[in-house]
Design a protein around this motif. Structure first.
Motif, PDB file in Angstrom:
ATOM      1  N   THR A 139      20.183  10.935  84.271  1.00 57.05           N
ATOM      2  CA  THR A 139      20.166  10.473  82.880  1.00 57.05           C
ATOM      3  C   THR A 139      18.757  10.115  82.415  1.00 57.05           C
ATOM      4  O   THR A 139      18.535   9.902  81.224  1.00 57.05           O
ATOM      5  N   LEU A 140      17.819  10.055  83.355  1.00 55.11           N
ATOM      6  CA  LEU A 140      16.415   9.832  83.009  1.00 55.11           C
ATOM      7  C   LEU A 140      15.573  11.065  83.337  1.00 55.11           C
ATOM      8  O   LEU A 140      14.348  10.991  83.459  1.00 55.11           O
ATOM      9  N   GLY A 141      16.234  12.206  83.496  1.00 54.08           N
ATOM     10  CA  GLY A 141      15.509  13.446  83.755  1.00 54.08           C
ATOM     11  C   GLY A 141      15.048  13.604  85.192  1.00 54.08           C
ATOM     12  O   GLY A 141      14.189  14.439  85.465  1.00 54.08           O
ATOM     13  N   LEU A 142      15.620  12.833  86.120  1.00 55.54           N
ATOM     14  CA  LEU A 142      15.188  12.844  87.522  1.00 55.54           C
ATOM     15  C   LEU A 142      16.362  13.215  88.429  1.00 55.54           C
ATOM     16  O   LEU A 142      17.468  13.440  87.964  1.00 55.54           O
ATOM     17  N   LEU A 143      16.082  13.271  89.736  1.00 54.28           N
ATOM     18  CA  LEU A 143      17.166  13.321  90.719  1.00 54.28           C
ATOM     19  C   LEU A 143      16.893  12.258  91.774  1.00 54.28           C
ATOM     20  O   LEU A 143      15.763  11.768  91.887  1.00 54.28           O
ATOM     21  N   TYR A 246      17.672  21.039  80.087  1.00 50.17           N
ATOM     22  CA  TYR A 246      17.654  19.870  80.977  1.00 50.17           C
ATOM     23  C   TYR A 246      17.408  20.325  82.419  1.00 50.17           C
ATOM     24  O   TYR A 246      18.322  20.794  83.092  1.00 50.17           O
ATOM     25  N   PRO A 247      16.176  20.217  82.896  1.00 49.26           N
ATOM     26  CA  PRO A 247      15.882  20.692  84.250  1.00 49.26           C
ATOM     27  C   PRO A 247      16.529  19.868  85.357  1.00 49.26           C
ATOM     28  O   PRO A 247      16.796  20.392  86.431  1.00 49.26           O
ATOM     29  N   ALA A 248      16.813  18.574  85.118  1.00 55.15           N
ATOM     30  CA  ALA A 248      17.287  17.715  86.211  1.00 55.15           C
ATOM     31  C   ALA A 248      18.615  18.189  86.813  1.00 55.15           C
ATOM     32  O   ALA A 248      18.721  18.306  88.040  1.00 55.15           O
ATOM     33  N   TRP A 640      16.739  15.438  75.837  1.00 52.17           N
ATOM     34  CA  TRP A 640      15.597  15.852  76.658  1.00 52.17           C
ATOM     35  C   TRP A 640      14.264  15.537  75.987  1.00 52.17           C
ATOM     36  O   TRP A 640      13.246  15.344  76.663  1.00 52.17           O
ATOM     37  N   SER A 641      14.275  15.449  74.663  1.00 47.24           N
ATOM     38  CA  SER A 641      13.036  15.223  73.910  1.00 47.24           C
ATOM     39  C   SER A 641      12.640  13.755  73.865  1.00 47.24           C
ATOM     40  O   SER A 641      11.509  13.418  73.532  1.00 47.24           O
ATOM     41  N   GLY A 642      13.601  12.864  74.158  1.00 43.43           N
ATOM     42  CA  GLY A 642      13.336  11.433  74.027  1.00 43.43           C
ATOM     43  C   GLY A 642      13.460  10.928  72.605  1.00 43.43           C
ATOM     44  O   GLY A 642      13.175   9.762  72.337  1.00 43.43           O
ATOM     45  N   GLY A 643      13.874  11.776  71.657  1.00 41.54           N
ATOM     46  CA  GLY A 643      14.052  11.318  70.275  1.00 41.54           C
ATOM     47  C   GLY A 643      13.063  11.951  69.324  1.00 41.54           C
ATOM     48  O   GLY A 643      12.128  12.665  69.710  1.00 41.54           O
TER      49      GLY A 643
END
Length: 687
Positions: A139-143, A246-248, A640-643
């Protein structure tokens, strides 16, 4: 010490995580303390019966230190990889200690915190519904980069682990037990410790499942033809959901499957490299910035008047038992607030109350007595609102906050209907209310600090996210959302294929295609908003009256195509079947429309960011965080853009100005970037 080390007479060592600050996080302080603790455990192994790992904080462990993660770049990735690998080596040494290690989880364990728990042989958690367990990094673009992917896949198998990893699900203790993430629930802090110690006594020489001879991941074995169908289909299914934006989730899938086909230590390496690829990328920086730092600042009260004491609503009056009013009543009652739901007839009020506990349906203003907050949620009609608001105000408590759920009508004007405009405010909910997290709080010209603070506290009380904006037509969210929808309909008028518009919007990451969402809000509402704006400000006739989008809307409405609730609009809605674009839209199509896919995408995204900039320049928005969080949670701008403002930052301010000028020269002055952005770009000053 950041980790207290205490060995008792039975040889049980309790490691208590107690880092400086309000929460335990995975940073240099943790790394040094865990390294020292593991080294001591190894040195004293012969005198140890087992280890209990617990926390001195309200939460067990909060996860990675995002202040560090957001600074990662390809240039410093090597150093970060070394740190990450050492953190994982410490956990590996802990689980290979040869002694039982139990996680006594006395608070939420998310991300890195749950990765620590997974490295323990046994996990007992306090049975408290406030506790959350899981690996929400996606949910924060990580794994999960601390062994979480590797261990969860080996614990559950690839297929059961993937939804938890790819959706970042956070589970309550009972659900975590059911899913196999923990082994036992404890009824109290004392029971938690006793269960941990009892397991140590009963299991003097435990091994992790993946360290047993001959272990293989339950549902993925190299060379097993039964697995090939899953491996072939999963990437396509995922791409259909993420559209590649979304790459994550894609890297989670790769790390899980690739890791399942190699040995444990190699799987940790695979996971770590995918983690760093994500952590050094722009999408993770966008999402961390908005959904961690800015969202936390909002919920901590960044836009709330600081000198007003905290408050809670005890009795709420809701005017209007339609979809919005009944939704507001439902979420408020579930939060423990006594609710009175009023409509014009008892039957209408009862339908809206849905028989839910805590909601009293009525058709009488007298039943609003004792309400400390009243929210009007009737149709978007100024005359109707002006009739119901004064009667409700006179029936409620003398100091009650009176709010309107209007989505477009200026609050300052509506406040004229009540006796005390200082107590009047806008509370703009989003549909469907139970699912949508955002509430836009609109401060009128005469709204007091106390009314604002009480409204803010109420939004938090019902578990929603508040953003605060100043008054204007459409405020922030409706204005910007309206620009998105209108731009799409303009492209239909220009001859662009409706299917292309919808597909490009979804591919870009918008929650819903603009034509589909037009149908949901109804085409007639968009025309009513235009007409009300013209009635209030005749000088806007040129901009609104000549807009090609409204000509299309008027034609469709004249033919009875008013939207989904009217049976059809841009889409057809066959009974029992999937909706599809109305073939009659072919009348607008032109082979020479000349709008490229890239231009379609940029027009849809840029028009929203540019409208946000105007709201910021006009003082409607006073916070970058409110803009970014509000755009994603309120009207589905790509996460993905952060807004809307973070999109400009990640695009590059100078590049955004250049591209906006191209769009303005090609498609109209609405794309011309404001002077404030040109100046900011010249200074190289991000938002």
């Amino acid at each position: 010490m950041a980790i207290h080390y205490e060995r008792d007479a039975e040889g049980v060592v309790t490691l208590t995580l107690d880092m400086s600050g309000s929460a335990n996080v995975m940073n240099a302080e943790y790394h040094e303390a865990m390294g020292a603790a593991v080294a001591r455990l190894e040195a004293e192994r012969d005198d140890i019966a087992g280890v209990v790992l617990t926390s001195a904080k309200k939460t067990f462990f909060a996860g990675g230190d995002l202040n560090l993660l957001i600074t990662l770049t390809p240039e410093n990735a090597g150093e970060a990889l070394g740190f990450l690998e050492d953190v994982k080596r410490q956990l590996r040494r802990l689980e290979l200690l040869g002694k039982p290690v139990v996680a006594a989880i006395n608070g939420s364990a998310l991300g890195g915190g749950f990765e620590i728990a997974l490295a323990c042989h046994h996990r007992v958690v306090l049975d408290d519904d406030r506790i959350r367990l899981g690996l929400p990094e996606v949910t924060l673009g990580l794994l999960p980069g601390g062994g979480g992917v590797t261990r969860l896949v080996r614990l559950l198998g690839v297929q059961p682990a993937l939804p938890l990893l790819m959706e970042g699900k956070q589970l309550r203790p009972a659900r975590a037990l059911q899913a196999g993430l923990v082994h036992a629930l404890a009824s109290s802090e004392e029971d938690l410790v006793e269960r941990a110690r009892a397991w140590i006594r009963a299991n003097p020489e435990p091994r992790q499942p993946w360290d047993e001879p001959g272990y293989a991941v339950p549902d993925v074995r190299f060379g097993d033809p039964a697995v090939y169908g899953l491996l072939a289909a999963a990437p396509a299914v995922l791409r259909k959901k993420t559209h590649g934006a979304y790459p994550a989730p894609e890297r989670v899938l790769a790390a899980a499957v690739e890791g399942a086909l190699v040995d444990f230590d190699t799987a940790l390496e695979v996971e770590g490299r995918y983690f760093l690829e994500l952590a050094t990328g722009q999408v993770a920086k966008n999402m961390i910035s908005t959904f961690w730092f800015q969202l936390n600042a909002i919920t901590a009260g960044g836009s709330r008047p600081a000198d007003v004491p905290a408050s809670k609503v005890t009795r709420l009056g809701v005017l209007g038992a339609g979809m919005m009013g009944s939704g507001i009543a439902e979420v408020s009652a579930k939060a423990g607030i006594e609710v009175v739901l009023k409509d014009v007839t008892p039957e209408a009020a009862e339908r809206g109350a849905k028989g839910l506990p805590g909601i009293t349906p009525t058709d009488s203003d007298a039943d609003l007595a004792g309400c400390d907050l009243v929210i009007e949620a009737v149709f978007e009609d100024r005359a109707l609102k002006n009739r119901v608001l004064p009667a409700a105000e006179s029936a409620a408590l003398p100091d009650a906050v009176i709010a309107s759920n209007t989505s477009t009508l200026p609050i300052t004007g509506l406040a004229e209907a009540v006796a005390d405009p200082a107590r009047f405010i806008g509370l703009h909910f989003f549909s469907p209310v139970p699912k949508m997290r955002l509430v836009e709080i609109i401060r009128g010209e005469r709204t007091s600090d106390e009314a604002l603070a009480r409204a803010f506290d109420y939004v938090l009380q019902i578990g929603k996210t508040p953003i605060v904006v100043n008054d204007s037509r459409g405020f922030y969210t409706s204005r910007t959302f309206g620009a998105y929808v209108t731009e799409a309909v303009s492209m239909v008028a220009e001859g662009v294929s409706p299917a292309l518009i919808e597909n490009v919007a979804r591919r870009a990451g918008m929650a819903v295609g603009p034509l589909a969402v037009s149908d949901e809000v109804t085409l007639t509402l968009q025309l009513k908003i235009r007409d009300q704006a013209l009635a209030d400000d005749p000088s806007a006739a040129g901009a609104l009256g000549d807009h090609p989008a409204f000509a299309v809307l008027e034609e469709l409405v004249a033919e009875g195509r008013t939207g989904r609730s009217g049976g059809g609009g841009f889409y057809e809605y066959p009974e029992g079947g999937k909706k599809f674009l109305w073939p009659g839209l072919a009348r607008y199509a032109r082979d020479d429309a000349g709008v490229t896919e890239r231009d379609v995408e940029d027009r849809l995204l840029f028009v929203q960011s540019l409208e946000t900039l105007r709201c910021l320049d006009e003082g409607v928005l006073t916070s970058v965080g409110d803009a970014n969080v509000g755009s994603v949670l309120g009207f589905g701008f790509p996460a993905w853009s952060g807004g809307t403002l973070q999109f400009i930052v990640s695009y590059g301010l100078g590049a955004f100005v250049e591209r906006a000028d191209y769009l303005a020269d090609t498609y109209g002055e609405r794309f011309r970037p404001p002077a404030s952005l040109r100046e900011r770009a010249a200074r190289g000053e991000p938002f």
